[in-house]
Write a protein that holds these residues in place. Structure first.
Motif, PDB file in Angstrom:
ATOM      1  N   LEU A  13       0.828  -1.220   0.000  1.00  0.00           N
ATOM      2  CA  LEU A  13       0.000   0.000   0.000  1.00  0.00           C
ATOM      3  C   LEU A  13       0.855   1.260   0.000  1.00  0.00           C
ATOM      4  O   LEU A  13       0.484   2.281  -0.613  1.00  0.00           O
ATOM      5  N   GLU A  14       2.034   1.220   0.686  1.00  0.00           N
ATOM      6  CA  GLU A  14       2.906   2.396   0.729  1.00  0.00           C
ATOM      7  C   GLU A  14       3.457   2.706  -0.655  1.00  0.00           C
ATOM      8  O   GLU A  14       3.563   3.876  -1.053  1.00  0.00           O
ATOM      9  N   ASN A  15       3.818   1.618  -1.415  1.00  0.00           N
ATOM     10  CA  ASN A  15       4.308   1.837  -2.777  1.00  0.00           C
ATOM     11  C   ASN A  15       3.223   2.486  -3.655  1.00  0.00           C
ATOM     12  O   ASN A  15       3.489   3.422  -4.416  1.00  0.00           O
ATOM     13  N   LEU A  16       2.020   1.947  -3.519  1.00  0.00           N
ATOM     14  CA  LEU A  16       0.914   2.532  -4.291  1.00  0.00           C
ATOM     15  C   LEU A  16       0.598   3.958  -3.834  1.00  0.00           C
ATOM     16  O   LEU A  16       0.239   4.824  -4.634  1.00  0.00           O
ATOM     17  N   LYS A  17       0.761   4.193  -2.547  1.00  0.00           N
ATOM     18  CA  LYS A  17       0.429   5.516  -1.984  1.00  0.00           C
ATOM     19  C   LYS A  17       1.321   6.604  -2.568  1.00  0.00           C
ATOM     20  O   LYS A  17       0.865   7.715  -2.883  1.00  0.00           O
ATOM     21  N   SER A  18       2.641   6.301  -2.739  1.00  0.00           N
ATOM     22  CA  SER A  18       3.559   7.319  -3.287  1.00  0.00           C
ATOM     23  C   SER A  18       3.178   7.680  -4.721  1.00  0.00           C
ATOM     24  O   SER A  18       3.204   8.855  -5.116  1.00  0.00           O
ATOM     25  N   SER A  19       2.793   6.623  -5.514  1.00  0.00           N
ATOM     26  CA  SER A  19       2.371   6.902  -6.899  1.00  0.00           C
ATOM     27  C   SER A  19       1.069   7.711  -6.913  1.00  0.00           C
ATOM     28  O   SER A  19       0.903   8.665  -7.697  1.00  0.00           O
ATOM     29  N   ILE A  20       0.149   7.329  -6.011  1.00  0.00           N
ATOM     30  CA  ILE A  20      -1.142   8.044  -5.946  1.00  0.00           C
ATOM     31  C   ILE A  20      -0.934   9.494  -5.530  1.00  0.00           C
ATOM     32  O   ILE A  20      -1.553  10.427  -6.085  1.00  0.00           O
ATOM     33  N   ASN A  21      -0.035   9.715  -4.527  1.00  0.00           N
ATOM     34  CA  ASN A  21       0.203  11.091  -4.060  1.00  0.00           C
ATOM     35  C   ASN A  21       0.770  11.965  -5.180  1.00  0.00           C
ATOM     36  O   ASN A  21       0.394  13.132  -5.335  1.00  0.00           O
ATOM     37  N   LYS A  23       0.443  11.408  -8.433  1.00  0.00           N
ATOM     38  CA  LYS A  23      -0.606  11.632  -9.425  1.00  0.00           C
ATOM     39  C   LYS A  23      -1.635  12.644  -8.917  1.00  0.00           C
ATOM     40  O   LYS A  23      -2.114  13.501  -9.674  1.00  0.00           O
ATOM     41  N   ASN A  24      -1.940  12.551  -7.615  1.00  0.00           N
ATOM     42  CA  ASN A  24      -2.910  13.503  -7.027  1.00  0.00           C
ATOM     43  C   ASN A  24      -2.375  14.920  -7.045  1.00  0.00           C
ATOM     44  O   ASN A  24      -3.107  15.882  -7.306  1.00  0.00           O
ATOM     45  N   SER A  25      -1.046  15.066  -6.738  1.00  0.00           N
ATOM     46  CA  SER A  25      -0.460  16.422  -6.755  1.00  0.00           C
ATOM     47  C   SER A  25      -0.507  17.016  -8.156  1.00  0.00           C
ATOM     48  O   SER A  25      -0.790  18.209  -8.347  1.00  0.00           O
ATOM     49  N   LEU A  26      -0.192  16.105  -9.176  1.00  0.00           N
ATOM     50  CA  LEU A  26      -0.288  16.576 -10.557  1.00  0.00           C
ATOM     51  C   LEU A  26      -1.722  16.948 -10.919  1.00  0.00           C
ATOM     52  O   LEU A  26      -1.977  17.948 -11.593  1.00  0.00           O
ATOM     53  N   TYR A  27      -2.672  16.133 -10.414  1.00  0.00           N
ATOM     54  CA  TYR A  27      -4.086  16.404 -10.703  1.00  0.00           C
ATOM     55  C   TYR A  27      -4.535  17.729 -10.064  1.00  0.00           C
ATOM     56  O   TYR A  27      -5.241  18.534 -10.690  1.00  0.00           O
ATOM     57  N   LEU A  28      -4.078  17.947  -8.791  1.00  0.00           N
ATOM     58  CA  LEU A  28      -4.474  19.189  -8.102  1.00  0.00           C
ATOM     59  C   LEU A  28      -3.892  20.413  -8.811  1.00  0.00           C
ATOM     60  O   LEU A  28      -4.556  21.442  -8.964  1.00  0.00           O
ATOM     61  N   GLU A  29      -2.597  20.278  -9.222  1.00  0.00           N
ATOM     62  CA  GLU A  29      -1.975  21.394  -9.944  1.00  0.00           C
ATOM     63  C   GLU A  29      -2.687  21.634 -11.276  1.00  0.00           C
ATOM     64  O   GLU A  29      -2.944  22.781 -11.667  1.00  0.00           O
ATOM     65  N   LYS A  30      -3.024  20.504 -11.939  1.00  0.00           N
ATOM     66  CA  LYS A  30      -3.758  20.611 -13.200  1.00  0.00           C
ATOM     67  C   LYS A  30      -5.130  21.264 -12.984  1.00  0.00           C
ATOM     68  O   LYS A  30      -5.560  22.134 -13.752  1.00  0.00           O
ATOM     69  N   LYS A  31      -5.803  20.844 -11.892  1.00  0.00           N
ATOM     70  CA  LYS A  31      -7.121  21.409 -11.572  1.00  0.00           C
ATOM     71  C   LYS A  31      -7.021  22.901 -11.259  1.00  0.00           C
ATOM     72  O   LYS A  31      -7.856  23.715 -11.685  1.00  0.00           O
ATOM     73  N   LYS A  32      -5.946  23.245 -10.511  1.00  0.00           N
ATOM     74  CA  LYS A  32      -5.728  24.657 -10.166  1.00  0.00           C
ATOM     75  C   LYS A  32      -5.518  25.490 -11.426  1.00  0.00           C
ATOM     76  O   LYS A  32      -6.107  26.575 -11.583  1.00  0.00           O
ATOM     77  N   LEU A  33      -4.666  24.958 -12.349  1.00  0.00           N
ATOM     78  CA  LEU A  33      -4.414  25.682 -13.594  1.00  0.00           C
ATOM     79  C   LEU A  33      -5.673  25.752 -14.453  1.00  0.00           C
ATOM     80  O   LEU A  33      -5.922  26.752 -15.135  1.00  0.00           O
ATOM     81  N   GLU A  60       1.617  19.836 -20.631  1.00  0.00           N
ATOM     82  CA  GLU A  60       2.739  19.145 -20.004  1.00  0.00           C
ATOM     83  C   GLU A  60       2.277  18.324 -18.799  1.00  0.00           C
ATOM     84  O   GLU A  60       2.661  17.159 -18.625  1.00  0.00           O
ATOM     85  N   LEU A  61       1.433  18.952 -17.914  1.00  0.00           N
ATOM     86  CA  LEU A  61       0.959  18.255 -16.716  1.00  0.00           C
ATOM     87  C   LEU A  61       0.088  17.063 -17.075  1.00  0.00           C
ATOM     88  O   LEU A  61       0.140  16.004 -16.423  1.00  0.00           O
ATOM     89  N   SER A  62      -0.758  17.194 -18.086  1.00  0.00           N
ATOM     90  CA  SER A  62      -1.626  16.090 -18.511  1.00  0.00           C
ATOM     91  C   SER A  62      -0.787  14.909 -18.996  1.00  0.00           C
ATOM     92  O   SER A  62      -1.104  13.739 -18.714  1.00  0.00           O
ATOM     93  N   LYS A  63       0.292  15.222 -19.714  1.00  0.00           N
ATOM     94  CA  LYS A  63       1.174  14.160 -20.207  1.00  0.00           C
ATOM     95  C   LYS A  63       1.821  13.425 -19.043  1.00  0.00           C
ATOM     96  O   LYS A  63       1.854  12.177 -19.013  1.00  0.00           O
ATOM     97  N   GLN A  64       2.323  14.188 -18.023  1.00  0.00           N
ATOM     98  CA  GLN A  64       2.937  13.566 -16.844  1.00  0.00           C
ATOM     99  C   GLN A  64       1.901  12.757 -16.060  1.00  0.00           C
ATOM    100  O   GLN A  64       2.196  11.660 -15.567  1.00  0.00           O
ATOM    101  N   ASP A  78      -0.875  11.350 -17.158  1.00  0.00           N
ATOM    102  CA  ASP A  78      -1.306  10.142 -17.881  1.00  0.00           C
ATOM    103  C   ASP A  78      -0.217   9.058 -17.867  1.00  0.00           C
ATOM    104  O   ASP A  78      -0.522   7.861 -17.975  1.00  0.00           O
ATOM    105  N   ASN A  79       1.047   9.471 -17.724  1.00  0.00           N
ATOM    106  CA  ASN A  79       2.148   8.492 -17.702  1.00  0.00           C
ATOM    107  C   ASN A  79       2.151   7.666 -16.426  1.00  0.00           C
ATOM    108  O   ASN A  79       2.738   6.584 -16.375  1.00  0.00           O
ATOM    109  N   ILE A  80       1.531   8.191 -15.345  1.00  0.00           N
ATOM    110  CA  ILE A  80       1.472   7.453 -14.071  1.00  0.00           C
ATOM    111  C   ILE A  80       0.212   6.598 -14.080  1.00  0.00           C
ATOM    112  O   ILE A  80      -0.906   7.107 -14.120  1.00  0.00           O
TER     113      ILE A  80
END
Length: 817
Positions: free
Chosen positions: A160-168, A170-180, A634-638, A640-642
């Motif tokens: 779960l910790e390994n998955l959590k780092s990837s999710i975090n 992706k979530n940070s990228l999503y939040l930044e994308k949402k903010k933009l 750029e953020l969408s590409k990053q 989607d890669n995760i």
């Protein structure tokens, strides 16, 4: 659960009433038709889910329908669907004894009873499952199980910790994308608003400039039209206008001078007329008809002045020592006249006093008569009303009552009229009395004269007159001179009468002085009149000369106007038109410059600072939007890669929760196993017994206790009661009395409540005990006392015996019939 308060807004015949209940015993007492059954039905329908049966209790004389029950578990509203409410059939089966319950039609819904029993037993099923689990755990090594579960849980947490780092990430990228994205949407909104503002500004500016241009063109056309009207001033030389204006000014000056002379002439004529009137009035005073009479009047006045001088000197020489003697000399009969006037004055005073006395007596008589008429009218009216009422009460004697009633009422009306008339007469007499009281007789005129010399009554007058006679006897020479003065006085009076002047001895000198003064005034007036006539002749000469000058000026003016082809009106308005002409030319020049400036602005929109600012803002917003869109790509590409396997994540989370629950359960079970085992054991033993047997025993126990005797009742598996007669099961309704049937219904519902319902509901009894005899009623009351210790009892009755047996221990509510 128990009821605290019933608030009935409108239900059946009950409108806007409150009933307060207490735990334990409650009695609602009232006669028939007082609303007991209605109150019971209201409680039933409010505790249960809504049904169409309640609509028949909607009040026919009110729009309000419903109410509220306040219970220990909360508030229940009539007609409202709620999970807290009970099934109506269940309540009627175990909690309500209604007056219309009948043994023949009593049906018990077995499904409802079984549902209740099922709910009651579901909890023991859970206990049985837990007990089975505990029995299995007794043969299991809990420590080994705990260690195995802990190892599995640690592995799951690592994954779960390994998955959590990837999710975090992706979530940070999503939040930044949402903010933009939000920022981009905001900028796009601002861009649209700015574009709309720019378009609106352009339209407003265009509309404004075109409107101003049209307005200025319209103004210029109007001004050019006005300019053409006054353009004639350019064709006329100013020196010609000045010369003609000078002629007009001279004409106006001459005319104003003529008007002034006409005013002076008119004023002099009026003044001459007034002087003539004054002279005429003075002529009349002097007795003259023309100027020729003035010479003879002058001689007569000289003669009068001589006589007046002689009269005045004689008066000084013969002046009496006492002023009163002059009055006695002039009026020798003064005593007789004083006595006569005094007697008239006394008679007038006595007459006024007699009139006042008579008026007071008449007022007193009228007041007595008015009071008597008023009292008699009241008595007559009362008698007439009493007879009229008796006639209405006793129809057989009506004719004998109505006639006297009409007579008495007629007499009352006549007496009232008489009373009002007397009051009116009293008012008139009182006004006369006030007038007489205010009115006082004038004292004799002679006493006013004599009081100035200290004489106020006849006695003093006689005394003074005696003194006068003594003085007269001792002054004979003065008497002779006085006689001569009398003769001179008569001659003066005679001369004055020729001037139409009635002279008396006391005013001879002033009359002569007035005549002399009038003569002098006539001479002055004649002189003033002659001066005015000379001035008037002079004014008329000047007037004729000015008229001639005015005619000559008019002729010259006409020649000049005709010569230059202009009119007098043009000359008079030239200055005003010339100024207007100059003003219009200046305004046209200003408007032309403004029009050119507006047309230039219309061609160049960047000259407007607002539009320049909006264009700059739009350009800046477009650049910002372009930058943000590039960043978003750029953020969408990053993002989607995760990739994340959410199915794996859900499986891991479920395993983690399952392992944590098992660990908690294992850790807790070791301490609660003995208590759970004992509880399950008791629960199983409680429900082993057959519910049919419990119900039969409860019913038989209740009936035997209340009736005091045993009956051969048999309870069927369908929960119906049969009676054993000659070896056969029969319906009890065919062999039992009405009160016994009521007891059977009571016993069935009580047994059902105790055998199958695992809760607490109030017992509502609606007048079903009224047919019981005293012995059975006493047993029922004892039973209800015991029941009330753990269950709320509400008895709605009209039986006073229940009040006598339970009143001391119950909350009693009285209803009015």
């Amino acid at each position: 659960m128990f009821l605290k308060k019933a608030k009935v807004n409108g239900f059946g015949k009950i409108l806007d009433k409150e009933f307060h209940f207490k735990p334990g015993m409650n009695i609602v007492f009232g006669p028939n038709e007082s609303g007991k059954t209605t109150l019971a039905k209201f409680i039933l329908h409010t505790l249960s889910t809504p049904s169409k049966d309640s609509l028949k209790y909607k009040p026919w004389n009110s729009d309000v329908f419903g109410g509220v029950l306040e219970t220990s578990d909360g508030v229940m509203k009539f007609g409202e669907t709620s999970s807290d409410k009970y099934d109506k059939d269940l309540l009627e089966s175990i909690s309500f004894l209604m007056e219309d319950d009948d043994l023949e039609t009593l049906k018990i819904d077995k499904d409802i009873i079984e549902n209740s029993l099922k709910k009651k037993s579901e909890r023991t099923e859970t206990g049985r499952i837990i007990k089975t689990a505990l029995n299995n755990l007794e043969n299991t090594d809990l420590n080994k199980c705990f260690a195995k579960l802990s190892n599995e849980l640690e592995k799951i947490k690592a994954q779960l910790e390994n998955l959590k780092s990837s999710i975090n990430k992706k979530n940070s990228l999503y939040l930044e994308k949402k903010k933009l994205t939000n920022e981009l949407n905001t900028l796009i909104g601002k861009l649209i608003e700015s574009q709309k503002s720019l378009e609106a500004s352009r339209n407003n500016r265009l509309s404004y400039l075109k409107g101003e241009i049209e307005r200025l063109k319209t103004k210029l056309e109007e001004l050019k039209k006005s300019l053409r009207e006054v353009q004639w001033v350019e064709k006329v030389e100013q020196n010609i206008i000045f010369e003609v204006s000078s002629l007009i000014s001279k004409i106006n000056n001459v005319r104003s001078e003529i008007d002034r002379l006409e005013g002076e002439e008119k004023a002099l004529n009026q003044l001459l007329e007034s002087k003539n009137e004054e002279i005429e009035s003075r002529f009349k005073m002097l007795g003259a008809t023309s100027h020729e009479d003035l010479e003879s009047i002058s001689l007569r006045l000289k003669h009068l002045n001589l006589l007046t001088k002689m009269y005045g000197d004689g008066i000084k020489e013969t002046k009496a020592e006492e002023p009163l003697w002059d009055i006695f000399i002039d009026d020798p009969t003064i005593i007789d006249r004083a006595e006569e006037e005094e007697q008239k004055y006394t008679e007038l005073k006595n007459s006024l006093e007699q009139q006042k006395t008579n008026l007071q007596n008449n007022i007193e008589k009228l007041e007595n008569g008015a009071k008597y008429s008023k009292d008699l009218s009241i008595l007559s009216a009362a008698a007439g009303i009493v007879l009229l009422a008796l006639g209405l009460l006793f129809s057989k004697l009506a004719i004998f009552m109505y006639i006297p009633s009409v007579v008495f009422l007629g007499i009352a009306i006549v007496l009232v009229i008489k009373w009002r008339k007397n009051l009116s007469n009293i008012s008139v007499l009182q006004e006369k009395l006030v007038e007489l009281t205010i009115r006082k007789p004038e004292p004799p005129q002679i006493w006013k004269i004599l009081s100035q010399h200290g004489v106020r009554n006849l006695k003093e007058l006689r005394k003074k007159y005696a003194e006068f006679l003594e003085w007269k006897a001792t002054n004979v020479e003065k008497q002779r001179k006085l006689i001569e003065l009398k003769e001179i006085e008569q001659e003066i009076i005679k001369e004055l009468s020729r001037f139409n002047v009635n002279g008396y001895a006391q005013m001879i000198v002033s009359a002569v002085d007035n005549l002399q003064r009038t003569f002098n005034e006539v001479q002055e007036l004649i002189y003033e009149k002659e001066s005015l006539e000379r001035k008037l002749t002079q004014i008329r000469g000047e007037y004729l000369s000015l008229q001639k000058d005015l005619k000559n000026l008019h002729e010259v003016l006409e020649e000049e106007l005709k010569k230059h082809g202009i009119t007098r009106q043009d000359v008079e308005s030239y200055r005003q038109h010339f100024e207007k002409y100059q003003e219009i030319k200046n305004v046209i020049s200003e408007y032309t410059k403004s029009l050119e400036n507006l047309e230039k602005q219309l061609r160049d929109e960047d000259s407007d600072s607002t539009i320049r600012q909006l264009k700059s803002n739009i350009s800046s917003l477009e650049n910002n939007i372009k930058n943000i869109e590039e960043r978003l790509r750029e953020l969408s590409k990053q993002h989607d890669n995760i990739t994340i396997d959410y199915n794996q994540l859900n499986e891991l989370l479920q395993k983690k929760d399952e392992l944590e629950f098992k660990l908690k359960l294992v850790s807790l079970l070791s301490g609660y196993v003995p208590a759970i085992f004992e509880h399950l054991k008791q629960s199983y033993s409680h429900f082993v017994e057959n519910y049919y047997k419990v119900f039969s025993e409860e019913f038989t126990k209740f009936f035997n206790r209340i009736s005091g005797q045993s009956k051969n009742f048999f309870v069927t598996p369908e929960l119906t009661v049969k009676i054993l007669v000659e070896g056969d099961l029969k319906e009890p309704s065919d062999y039992l009395s009405g009160s016994t049937k009521d007891l059977i219904i009571f016993g069935i519902k009580s047994a059902l409540y105790k055998a199958f319902y695992d809760g607490n509901l109030p017992l509502v009894i609606d007048n079903t005990l009224i047919r019981l005899d005293d012995s059975r009623l006493s047993n029922v009351c004892e039973y209800l006392k015991e029941e009330s210790s753990y269950r709320q009892i509400i008895i709605l009755t009209s039986d006073k015996r229940i009040i006598e047996k339970l009143g001391d221990e119950a909350n009693i509510i009285y209803l009015e019939g």
